[in-house]
Design an enzyme around this catalytic site. Structure first.
Site, short mmCIF file in Angstrom:
data_model
loop_
_atom_site.label_atom_id
_atom_site.label_comp_id
_atom_site.label_asym_id
_atom_site.label_seq_id
_atom_site.Cartn_x
_atom_site.Cartn_y
_atom_site.Cartn_z
CD GLU A 1 -2.86 -1.05 2.45
OE1 GLU A 1 -2.53 -0.42 3.47
OE2 GLU A 1 -3.96 -1.59 2.32
CG HIS A 2 -0.42 3.75 1.85
ND1 HIS A 2 -1.67 4.15 1.49
CD2 HIS A 2 -0.59 3.01 2.98
CE1 HIS A 2 -2.57 3.70 2.36
NE2 HIS A 2 -1.94 2.99 3.27
CD GLU B 1 -6.16 3.01 2.06
OE1 GLU B 1 -5.76 4.08 2.58
OE2 GLU B 1 -6.81 2.15 2.69
#
Length: 252
Positions: free
Chosen positions: A85-86, A107
């Site tokens: 993620e990120h 995400e």
């Protein structure tokens, strides 16, 4: 493990490109050091094509900062429970042949400065999971990409997943979901309904990509209603046991 010399925190496989089959990476968190490094954990090398499909390397990973979270260059790598993620560009880049991922969670980054800085080659943003254009065989089953671009909710990404348009690259049971900020325009390669802040919490599904001849087009391929649960590769004369591994956290 924390990288400390601007190189790698860990390397699976020798620098000369030789293969090391049967490695299982589990229960490990790999973190970045103070200086930039080419990768934190490397599985295989770009020049290596030595592998044993009967005894593959198995890995997964979650959480850090940088351009990409996981880059897989080796062939016959399987990931079970991959959480990434990120990252600023693709969270996962898969360059190796015959890769397999079972269960992927992602995400997209939160604190993007503006759309001009987050786009490439005419594409808005970066997908969560990219399979390189030269790859001819890859399987991804059970995957989700979320957006929560709370710093600038007007930002968009063209798609959650980006893969070559070839029959040997198969994706099943995908969805994207909006967590109240930003927009994902499609699920995979322009297929699948967008998720916007107005549809926060309502997933957009794609059951099977690319579409399989003989399977009816319609709601069971892409839509907002949950697709029926089907065993991967049912009726195709082959099967894979999905073996959960505890707390897989690796970066590549």
């Amino acid at each position: 493990m924390t990288e400390s010399n601007s190189q790698f925190a860990a390397r699976i496989g020798p620098a000369d490109g030789g293969g090391v089959p049967g490695v299982v990476i589990a229960g490990v968190t790999v973190d970045a050091g103070a200086q930039e490094s080419p990768a934190l954990l490397r599985v295989g090398t770009k020049s290596s094509r030595k592998s044993d499909p009967a005894d593959p390397v198995t890995c997964g990973w979650d959480v850090s900062t940088g351009r990409n979270g996981v880059v897989v260059d080796g062939d016959d790598v399987s990931a079970t429970g991959l959480f990434v993620e990120h990252y600023q560009q693709y969270d996962v880049v898969w360059n190796g042949e015959r890769g397999r991922t079972f269960l992927f969670q992602d995400e997209l980054p939160h604190d993007l400065p503006n759309q001009a800085d987050w786009q490439h080659d005419g594409t808005l943003g970066w997908a969560a999971y990219e399979v390189a254009d030269h790859v001819r065989h890859h399987e991804l089953t059970g995957a989700r990409s979320c957006t929560f671009m709370n710093v600038d909710p007007s930002l968009r990404a063209s798609q959650g997943f980006e893969v070559p348009r070839t029959e040997g690259v198969r994706l099943r049971h995908l969805h994207t979901v909006n967590l109240t900020a930003g927009t994902l325009d499609s699920v995979v390669n322009g297929v699948g309904a967008p998720v916007t802040p107005q549809q926060a919490g309502q997933p957009s599904y794609v059951l099977d990509h690319p579409w399989t001849p003989g399977r009816p087009r319609g709601a069971d391929r892409a839509g907002r209603d949950p697709p029926p649960v089907r065993a991967p590769w049912a009726g195709e004369g082959r099967g894979h046991w999905i073996r959960p591994l505890p707390s897989l956290r690796v970066c590549g």
